[in-house]
Design a protein around this motif. Structure first.
Motif, PDB file in Angstrom:
ATOM      1  N   PHE A 267     -11.679   9.161  10.553  1.00 13.70           N
ATOM      2  CA  PHE A 267     -11.971   8.418   9.325  1.00 13.70           C
ATOM      3  C   PHE A 267     -13.442   8.540   8.950  1.00 13.70           C
ATOM      4  O   PHE A 267     -13.786   8.601   7.774  1.00 13.70           O
ATOM      5  CB  PHE A 267     -11.581   6.950   9.495  1.00 13.70           C
ATOM      6  N   GLY A 505     -14.093   8.577  -3.356  1.00 14.26           N
ATOM      7  CA  GLY A 505     -12.744   8.099  -3.070  1.00 14.26           C
ATOM      8  C   GLY A 505     -12.725   7.305  -1.787  1.00 14.26           C
ATOM      9  O   GLY A 505     -13.727   7.222  -1.084  1.00 14.26           O
ATOM     10  N   ILE A 506     -11.585   6.704  -1.500  1.00 13.56           N
ATOM     11  CA  ILE A 506     -11.434   5.965  -0.266  1.00 13.56           C
ATOM     12  C   ILE A 506     -10.298   6.597   0.531  1.00 13.56           C
ATOM     13  O   ILE A 506      -9.476   7.323  -0.018  1.00 13.56           O
ATOM     14  CB  ILE A 506     -11.114   4.473  -0.512  1.00 13.56           C
ATOM     15  N   ILE A 507     -10.288   6.313   1.826  1.00 13.23           N
ATOM     16  CA  ILE A 507      -9.261   6.862   2.700  1.00 13.23           C
ATOM     17  C   ILE A 507      -8.379   5.715   3.172  1.00 13.23           C
ATOM     18  O   ILE A 507      -8.878   4.682   3.630  1.00 13.23           O
ATOM     19  CB  ILE A 507      -9.904   7.563   3.913  1.00 13.23           C
ATOM     20  N   LEU A 508      -7.078   5.901   3.039  1.00 12.49           N
ATOM     21  CA  LEU A 508      -6.166   4.836   3.460  1.00 12.49           C
ATOM     22  C   LEU A 508      -6.212   4.653   4.969  1.00 12.49           C
ATOM     23  O   LEU A 508      -6.280   5.616   5.721  1.00 12.49           O
ATOM     24  CB  LEU A 508      -4.731   5.179   3.053  1.00 12.49           C
ATOM     25  N   ASP A 509      -6.188   3.412   5.410  1.00 15.05           N
ATOM     26  CA  ASP A 509      -6.111   3.097   6.832  1.00 15.05           C
ATOM     27  C   ASP A 509      -4.998   2.063   6.976  1.00 15.05           C
ATOM     28  O   ASP A 509      -4.342   1.707   5.994  1.00 15.05           O
ATOM     29  CB  ASP A 509      -7.470   2.541   7.303  1.00 15.05           C
ATOM     30  N   ASP A 511      -5.010  -0.941   7.082  1.00 10.86           N
ATOM     31  CA  ASP A 511      -5.139  -2.194   6.336  1.00 10.86           C
ATOM     32  C   ASP A 511      -4.313  -2.161   5.042  1.00 10.86           C
ATOM     33  O   ASP A 511      -4.159  -3.187   4.385  1.00 10.86           O
ATOM     34  CB  ASP A 511      -6.596  -2.575   6.056  1.00 10.86           C
ATOM     35  N   ILE A 512      -3.774  -0.980   4.728  1.00 10.26           N
ATOM     36  CA  ILE A 512      -2.873  -0.922   3.572  1.00 10.26           C
ATOM     37  C   ILE A 512      -1.700  -1.876   3.773  1.00 10.26           C
ATOM     38  O   ILE A 512      -1.126  -2.407   2.822  1.00 10.26           O
ATOM     39  CB  ILE A 512      -2.364   0.519   3.340  1.00 10.26           C
ATOM     40  N   LYS A 516      -1.999  -3.753   0.469  1.00 10.23           N
ATOM     41  CA  LYS A 516      -1.099  -3.272  -0.582  1.00 10.23           C
ATOM     42  C   LYS A 516       0.323  -3.809  -0.389  1.00 10.23           C
ATOM     43  O   LYS A 516       0.878  -4.428  -1.267  1.00 10.23           O
ATOM     44  CB  LYS A 516      -1.043  -1.745  -0.565  1.00 10.23           C
TER      45      LYS A 516
ATOM     46  N   MET B  80      -6.733  15.372   6.144  1.00  8.44           N
ATOM     47  CA  MET B  80      -6.650  13.924   5.886  1.00  8.44           C
ATOM     48  C   MET B  80      -6.931  13.596   4.432  1.00  8.44           C
ATOM     49  O   MET B  80      -6.310  12.724   3.846  1.00  8.44           O
ATOM     50  CB  MET B  80      -7.647  13.182   6.770  1.00  8.44           C
ATOM     51  N   LEU B  84      -4.445  11.244   2.537  1.00  7.65           N
ATOM     52  CA  LEU B  84      -4.808   9.825   2.552  1.00  7.65           C
ATOM     53  C   LEU B  84      -5.871   9.429   1.523  1.00  7.65           C
ATOM     54  O   LEU B  84      -6.204   8.262   1.419  1.00  7.65           O
ATOM     55  CB  LEU B  84      -5.325   9.440   3.950  1.00  7.65           C
ATOM     56  N   LYS B  85      -6.401  10.403   0.773  1.00  8.05           N
ATOM     57  CA  LYS B  85      -7.477  10.024  -0.142  1.00  8.05           C
ATOM     58  C   LYS B  85      -6.904   9.382  -1.410  1.00  8.05           C
ATOM     59  O   LYS B  85      -5.901   9.819  -1.936  1.00  8.05           O
ATOM     60  CB  LYS B  85      -8.319  11.233  -0.530  1.00  8.05           C
ATOM     61  N   ARG B  86      -7.567   8.319  -1.852  1.00  9.06           N
ATOM     62  CA  ARG B  86      -7.166   7.622  -3.075  1.00  9.06           C
ATOM     63  C   ARG B  86      -8.422   7.375  -3.911  1.00  9.06           C
ATOM     64  O   ARG B  86      -9.528   7.396  -3.393  1.00  9.06           O
ATOM     65  CB  ARG B  86      -6.538   6.262  -2.729  1.00  9.06           C
ATOM     66  N   PRO B  87      -8.249   7.072  -5.203  1.00  7.65           N
ATOM     67  CA  PRO B  87      -9.438   6.758  -6.026  1.00  7.65           C
ATOM     68  C   PRO B  87     -10.171   5.538  -5.484  1.00  7.65           C
ATOM     69  O   PRO B  87      -9.580   4.700  -4.803  1.00  7.65           O
ATOM     70  CB  PRO B  87      -8.852   6.464  -7.408  1.00  7.65           C
ATOM     71  N   GLU B  88     -11.459   5.435  -5.830  1.00 10.53           N
ATOM     72  CA  GLU B  88     -12.269   4.354  -5.272  1.00 10.53           C
ATOM     73  C   GLU B  88     -11.772   2.975  -5.684  1.00 10.53           C
ATOM     74  O   GLU B  88     -12.034   1.993  -5.014  1.00 10.53           O
ATOM     75  CB  GLU B  88     -13.724   4.521  -5.709  1.00 10.53           C
ATOM     76  N   TYR B  91      -7.809  -0.321  -4.463  1.00  8.46           N
ATOM     77  CA  TYR B  91      -7.464  -1.694  -4.072  1.00  8.46           C
ATOM     78  C   TYR B  91      -7.928  -2.725  -5.095  1.00  8.46           C
ATOM     79  O   TYR B  91      -7.757  -3.910  -4.908  1.00  8.46           O
ATOM     80  CB  TYR B  91      -8.124  -2.037  -2.728  1.00  8.46           C
TER      81      TYR B  91
END
Lengths: 589, 94
Positions: A267, A505-509, A511-512, A516, B80, B84-88, B91
């Protein structure tokens, strides 16, 4: 009179005066507090126990022994460095919270019984959340609530565990002592009973065990510049201390620790926010300590303590340098940074020292502390965990040794030309960098360099540790090969254009699951309620209209709970958890 | 937010050329690094190691382990990101 106060209490009480003071007087007071508190701790006699009886329980608010002393020393140094780093801050909330938080962590390290530990455990949670909220953004507010829920939840689980543990003992020998519960005492965690297992879980949450870790990477990057430096030092290392105290030699910790070192590596590599990269890196470092605690030999426990000491220093230093970048440029995102070495040369040098220390290059602190753990793991014959730790060592080099300094200070030129960090920040970073080098050097003179570090360890007289020499040809050669060839891999990939560029961007972990999926469930429940609610309203028409409108104000889709989504209902969940603890307590009697 | 307002930044114009800004400095660094790595492998040739574990004594074990681990980590990052990447603001609907 002073000697009757527990260590750390001067920081907690002294912090209350900070809002009343102004200017230089406030700065002086804040600098004096960690120093006075250190002197106060230092004056306590070894093996000092302060006990008193409350009802039929014996409480020991203060217990001084070599293990607590290591944490006491390093927590005081961390508090002092954080205060120096924070001297430019005018906001009294952060300063008061930071000082009280440090004091609570120090108090916890000297707690001799589980109730005292619980009190400090919760005090660290409640004080530290203000370091996040002080950011004063909507996002920080939400993150702070999530953080508080998990931290307080950990305390509630701890309390429930303590109650079960206490009541599970034979009447005549009931004890609340904060001592070994599983592992080296010959009892495995599996057979230690639910109470001990809950205590283990509570420690595991704060130590950010795999799958219990999300709060850390969620919260630390969202705190203020100064707040993150405070946060990085105390909460998780307090949990490491608690594990070393109670679960040394518990073999499951070897595996938990090994997974912990590897999991965050992936990560950290893809994360764009450099303070979040450091949070993943923190998690990975905790893994080394947890693994060493699982081994549980004196050498391994010395390794965990040495690692905690060095880690607090270089991790603070790295968070300070990224904090300085955030302070000066307004961002800590790798995609927006680069080339800052031109105008922030001192910050660059200090960051590089922190990077070399965490990567465990010879002559830096990480080398002399990690060697102990690696030797202990290999010596105990844990082959696969050892390979995982070795792999994670290459990972540390990737994300903290190369990525952090490279993308912030070198890489492509972002065109940003910020001023050098404020003087107080440079002093704090300089001191931290000095310690990173000073404890990492070979013992050119007896008692200096790593000799000093090893002399304060909890089992300093352990024969293996006394004979232990980190600077052997083997250690230097193998470590340099590992690190230099990994650096070469980086350079080669860069040259071939194969190194992936940073991306926004963000990386899902995991905590989804609660951010979510759980949120989706809350939304769905809200929708169901909006259908059922009116129908129900007809049925309960007979109910007094005032009662109903109150209920509706809270629970309807337009009401308090639903309007804010999941995070507002966290308060309710906290209450539910507290209620559960109460029920447990009730039935146990 | 007050404490994080960016300071005014001067444009990167007419700076004196630093060593790191020279076009071929990167190349020099790369070859220096390569030479250092070769040196470390050469040291291994003439040195008998005493590892805790047997395979630690293989030639250059730590060297190739470091190199391959690094490449694996970076390679996995690419994979990855794809998955697993999503827009900022992923959430932000919370």
């Amino acid at each position: 009179m002073l000697s009757s106060l527990p260590p750390g209490s001067l920081l907690v009480l002294g912090a209350l005066a900070v809002p009343l003071l102004k200017g230089h007087l406030r700065s002086l007071w804040m600098l004096a507090l960690p120093l006075l508190s250190y002197a106060h701790m230092d004056a306590l006699q070894p093996e000092h126990l302060g006990s008193f009886a409350l009802f039929d329980m014996v409480l020991t608010p203060v217990r001084v022994d070599p293990l607590s002393m290591v944490w006491g020393i390093v927590f005081h140094i961390a508090a002092l460095l954080s205060v120096i780093y924070a001297l430019h801050v005018k906001d009294w909330v952060q300063l008061t919270a930071g000082l009280m938080y440090s004091g609570a962590a120090i108090g916890a390290a000297f707690a001799g019984d589980l109730i005292t530990l619980f009190v400090y455990w919760e005090l660290t949670a409640i004080t530290s959340v203000f370091l996040i909220w002080a950011r004063q953004t909507e996002r920080a507010y939400r993150v702070g609530l999530r953080y508080l829920l998990i931290q307080v939840g950990s305390g509630v689980i701890l309390l429930a565990g303590v109650i079960l543990y206490y009541s599970g003992q034979p009447q005549a020998e009931r004890s609340l002592a904060f001592v070994q519960m599983a592992g080296n005492n010959g009892i495995s965690l599996a057979e230690a009973g639910l109470g001990v297992q809950l205590i283990f879980l509570a420690f595991g949450i704060k130590a950010a065990f795999p799958l219990l870790h999300n709060w850390l990477q969620d919260a630390y990057p969202e705190a203020t510049v100064v707040g993150t430096v405070f946060l990085s030092a105390f909460t998780t290392k307090l949990a490491i201390y608690a594990l070393a105290r109670t679960f040394a030699g518990e073999t499951s910790l070897v595996w938990i620790g090994a997974i912990m070192t590897v999991y965050p590596v992936f990560f950290a590599v893809v994360e764009n926010d450099l303070r979040k990269v450091l949070s993943f890196s923190l998690n990975n470092q905790l893994g080394f300590m947890v693994c060493a605690i699982g081994i549980g030999t004196p050498l391994a426990l010395n390794g965990a303590a040495a690692h905690a000491f060095c880690h607090i220093m270089y991790k603070s230093l790295l968070f300070m340098s990224m904090g300085a970048v955030l302070y000066r440029t307004g961002t800590a995102k790798a995609t927006e940074l680069g080339g800052l070495f031109r105008t922030m040369p001192w910050t660059t040098v200090f960051c590089l020292i922190g990077a070399a220390s965490i990567s465990a290059f010879p002559l830096f602190s990480g080398f002399v502390s990690k060697s102990l753990t690696m030797s202990a793991v290999a010596g105990a014959g844990f082959l696969i965990p050892w390979l995982m730790l070795l792999f994670a060592s290459a990972g540390v080099l990737e994300h903290s040794g190369i990525k952090i300094p490279y993308f912030a200070f070198f890489s492509h030129d972002s065109g940003k030309r910020p001023k050098e960090a404020p003087f107080n920040m440079l002093v704090a970073m300089g001191l931290a960098a000095f310690i990173c080098v000073a404890v990492g050097l070979p013992a050119f003179f007896p008692g200096f360099g790593f000799n000093w570090l090893y002399s304060i360890l909890p089992f300093a007289s352990d024969p293996y540790t006394m004979r232990y020499e980190p600077y052997t040809g083997d250690h230097i050669l193998t470590q340099m090969q590992l690190l230099m060839l990994a650096v070469f891999a980086f350079a080669l990939l860069q040259r071939l254009g194969a190194y992936p560029p940073e991306k926004r961007g963000i990386i899902l972990d995991t905590d989804i699951l609660y951010r979510k999926v759980g949120y989706g469930f809350a939304v769905w429940a809200g929708k169901v309620w909006s259908k059922v609610g009116p129908a129900l309203a007809g049925v309960v028409g007979g109910m007094g209209s005032r009662t109903f409108s109150r209920l509706e104000a809270a629970f309807s889709p337009r009401g308090t709970l639903a309007s804010g989504g999941l995070y507002n209902s966290m308060a309710v969940w906290t209450v539910v958890l507290l209620g559960l603890a109460l029920l447990v307590a009730f039935f146990i009697r | 937010m007050s404490e994080e307002t960016p300071a005014p930044m001067s444009p990167p114009a007419e700076e004196s050329k630093r060593w790191l800004d020279q076009p071929d400095s990167g190349k020099k660094l790369f070859w220096a690094l390569a030479a250092a790595c070769l040196g470390l492998l050469a040291w291994d040739l003439g040195y008998h190691q005493h590892g805790h574990l047997d395979f630690e004594e293989w030639f250059g074990f730590h060297a190739w382990f470091g190199f391959l681990a690094y490449c694996f980590i970076v390679g996995s990052a690419v994979m990855m990101r794809k998955v697993l990447k999503r827009p900022e603001d992923y959430y932000d609907a919370e």
